[in-house]
Scaffold this active site. Structure first.
Site, PDB file in Angstrom:
ATOM      1  N   ARG A 237       0.858  -1.180   0.000  1.00  0.00           N
ATOM      2  CA  ARG A 237       0.000   0.000   0.000  1.00  0.00           C
ATOM      3  C   ARG A 237       0.897   1.234   0.000  1.00  0.00           C
ATOM      4  NH1 ARG A 237      -4.450   1.295   4.552  1.00  0.00           N
ATOM      5  NH2 ARG A 237      -2.585   1.667   5.779  1.00  0.00           N
TER       6      ARG A 237
ATOM      7  N   THR B 235      -0.805   7.659  -0.860  1.00  0.00           N
ATOM      8  CA  THR B 235      -2.121   7.582  -1.527  1.00  0.00           C
ATOM      9  C   THR B 235      -3.012   6.505  -0.894  1.00  0.00           C
ATOM     10  OG1 THR B 235      -1.371   5.903  -3.074  1.00  0.00           O
ATOM     11  CG2 THR B 235      -1.045   8.208  -3.721  1.00  0.00           C
TER      12      THR B 235
ATOM     13  N   ASP C 273       1.042  -2.307  12.001  1.00  0.00           N
ATOM     14  CA  ASP C 273       1.381  -2.825  10.677  1.00  0.00           C
ATOM     15  C   ASP C 273       1.694  -4.317  10.781  1.00  0.00           C
ATOM     16  OD1 ASP C 273       3.080  -3.657   8.408  1.00  0.00           O
ATOM     17  OD2 ASP C 273       2.767  -1.587   7.778  1.00  0.00           O
TER      18      ASP C 273
ATOM     19  N   ASP D 218       5.110  -5.597   9.243  1.00  0.00           N
ATOM     20  CA  ASP D 218       6.283  -5.214  10.040  1.00  0.00           C
ATOM     21  C   ASP D 218       6.347  -6.009  11.333  1.00  0.00           C
ATOM     22  OD1 ASP D 218       7.302  -3.388   8.251  1.00  0.00           O
ATOM     23  OD2 ASP D 218       6.210  -1.693   9.108  1.00  0.00           O
TER      24      ASP D 218
HETATM   25  O1  LIG Z   1      -7.054  -2.507   2.923  1.00  0.00           O
HETATM   26  P1  LIG Z   1      -5.837  -1.726   2.565  1.00  0.00           P
HETATM   27  O2  LIG Z   1      -6.017  -0.246   2.848  1.00  0.00           O
HETATM   28  O3  LIG Z   1      -5.369  -1.973   1.172  1.00  0.00           O
HETATM   29  O4  LIG Z   1      -4.687  -2.139   3.586  1.00  0.00           O
HETATM   30  C1  LIG Z   1      -4.420  -3.457   3.896  1.00  0.00           C
HETATM   31  C2  LIG Z   1      -3.096  -3.887   3.335  1.00  0.00           C
HETATM   32  O5  LIG Z   1      -2.029  -3.205   4.027  1.00  0.00           O
HETATM   33  C3  LIG Z   1      -1.118  -4.162   4.558  1.00  0.00           C
HETATM   34  O6  LIG Z   1      -0.110  -4.475   3.666  1.00  0.00           O
HETATM   35  P2  LIG Z   1       1.150  -3.510   3.432  1.00  0.00           P
HETATM   36  O7  LIG Z   1       0.873  -2.558   2.320  1.00  0.00           O
HETATM   37  O8  LIG Z   1       1.573  -2.904   4.735  1.00  0.00           O
HETATM   38  O9  LIG Z   1       2.246  -4.508   2.899  1.00  0.00           O
HETATM   39  P3  LIG Z   1       3.090  -5.615   3.720  1.00  0.00           P
HETATM   40  O10 LIG Z   1       2.177  -6.785   3.900  1.00  0.00           O
HETATM   41  O11 LIG Z   1       4.238  -5.893   2.831  1.00  0.00           O
HETATM   42  O12 LIG Z   1       3.497  -5.003   5.035  1.00  0.00           O
HETATM   43  C4  LIG Z   1      -2.001  -5.354   4.817  1.00  0.00           C
HETATM   44  O13 LIG Z   1      -1.295  -6.543   5.007  1.00  0.00           O
HETATM   45  C5  LIG Z   1      -2.904  -5.357   3.607  1.00  0.00           C
HETATM   46  O14 LIG Z   1      -2.335  -5.994   2.483  1.00  0.00           O
HETATM   47  O1  LIG Z   2      -3.945  -1.082  10.363  1.00  0.00           O
HETATM   48  C1  LIG Z   2      -3.399  -1.482   9.311  1.00  0.00           C
HETATM   49  C2  LIG Z   2      -3.810  -1.032   8.038  1.00  0.00           C
HETATM   50  C3  LIG Z   2      -3.182  -1.527   6.937  1.00  0.00           C
HETATM   51  N1  LIG Z   2      -2.174  -2.408   7.072  1.00  0.00           N
HETATM   52  C4  LIG Z   2      -1.763  -2.843   8.285  1.00  0.00           C
HETATM   53  O2  LIG Z   2      -0.844  -3.667   8.373  1.00  0.00           O
HETATM   54  N2  LIG Z   2      -2.390  -2.366   9.384  1.00  0.00           N
HETATM   55 MG   LIG Z   3       2.772  -3.647   6.001  1.00  0.00          MG
END
Ligand SMILES: O=P(O)(O)OC[C@H]1O[C@H](OP(=O)(O)OP(=O)(O)O)[C@H](O)[C@@H]1O
Ligand SMILES: O=c1cc[nH]c(=O)[nH]1
Ligand SMILES: [Mg+2]
Length: 209
Positions: free
Chosen positions: A104, A108, A200, A203
């Site tokens: 994400r 944005t 997150d 992370d």
């Molecule tokens: O519903 P949304 O607003 O799209 O957010 C949710 C997304 O955000 C996080 O991923 P992230 O972008 O942090 O990637 P990661 O899994 O690599 O940490 C999570 O694991 C989802 O994939």
């Molecule tokens: O709360 C949140 C939202 C998006 N992605 C995450 O990992 N946590």
């Molecule tokens: Mg993430």
């Protein structure tokens, strides 16, 4: 309209509370996500169809039940979805695993796709798409678009924590999909994080912050 269910089994709620705590470390976080995913796999597979087969026990011939439905694949949305794969496979060990890479954009909040690798026969499989977090819904919606474009039609989505905004967006965009979450939280904050959420998920699973 597909189902929307909060899987609020007491064991799931208890383990989820442990990982919501900000002082929960990577090891326990991973273990709990794994265990919650096993419990959720048990719940979401409740409606799997069965068929009769003839078997022979040491005592007698008998008609018994065996799984009859489509073959299964689990599709984690990278990275955080990876944390749910092994737990799910504890319940459905023969499932194939596809991968969809998405992150994400921090400004944005729109998802950016960076990887796709799926079993060749996804159109004939029951797909379980897994990602711990459903926030704006952008990532899950893009994953569904992408899977449907490649022929998938039978899809369920499983997450640990959902925001009402994400649930609505996903169900509006893909009304045919069943959505399961371990918790439905309050709202999204101005940075797009779920409140109270767990931070997150990627992370925290991989120790990258
Ligand atoms: O519903 P949304 O607003 O799209 O957010 C949710 C997304 O955000 C996080 O991923 P992230 O972008 O942090 O990637 P990661 O899994 O690599 O940490 C999570 O694991 C989802 O994939
Ligand atoms: O709360 C949140 C939202 C998006 N992605 C995450 O990992 N946590
Ligand atoms: Mg993430």
């Amino acid at each position: 309209m597909g189902k929307f269910e909060v899987l609020d089994h007491p064991l799931i709620q208890h383990k989820l509370t442990i990982i919501r705590e900000k002082n929960c470390g990577t090891k326990v976080f991973r273990e709990m996500v794994n265990e919650i995913s096993t419990l959720m796999a048990y719940e979401v597979s409740r409606d799997m169809p069965l068929k009769d087969i003839e078997i022979e026990t040491p005592i007698a011939k008998s008609t018994q039940k065996t799984l009859a439905g489509k073959k299964v694949a689990i599709v984690p949305i990278l990275r955080a979805g990876l944390g749910m794969v092994d737990g799910f496979l504890n319940m459905i060990p023969a499932a194939k695993v596809g991968h969809v890479g998405m992150y994400r954009d921090e400004k944005t909040l729109k998802p950016v796709e960076y990887f796709v690798k799926l079993p060749s026969d996804i159109s004939q499989r029951q797909l379980f798409v897994v990602d711990p977090m459903l926030a704006t819904g952008g990532s899950a919606i893009m994953a569904m678009d992408m899977l449907k474009k490649r022929g998938a039609s039978n899809i369920k989505f499983m997450c640990l924590v959902a925001a009402p905004e994400g649930v609505k967006a996903l169900r509006d965009a893909h009304p045919d999909i069943d959505v399961y979450t371990a918790a439905l939280d309050d709202h999204l904050n101005e940075d797009g994080y779920i409140v109270p959420g767990l931070g997150d998920a990627g992370d925290r699973l991989f120790g990258t912050k």
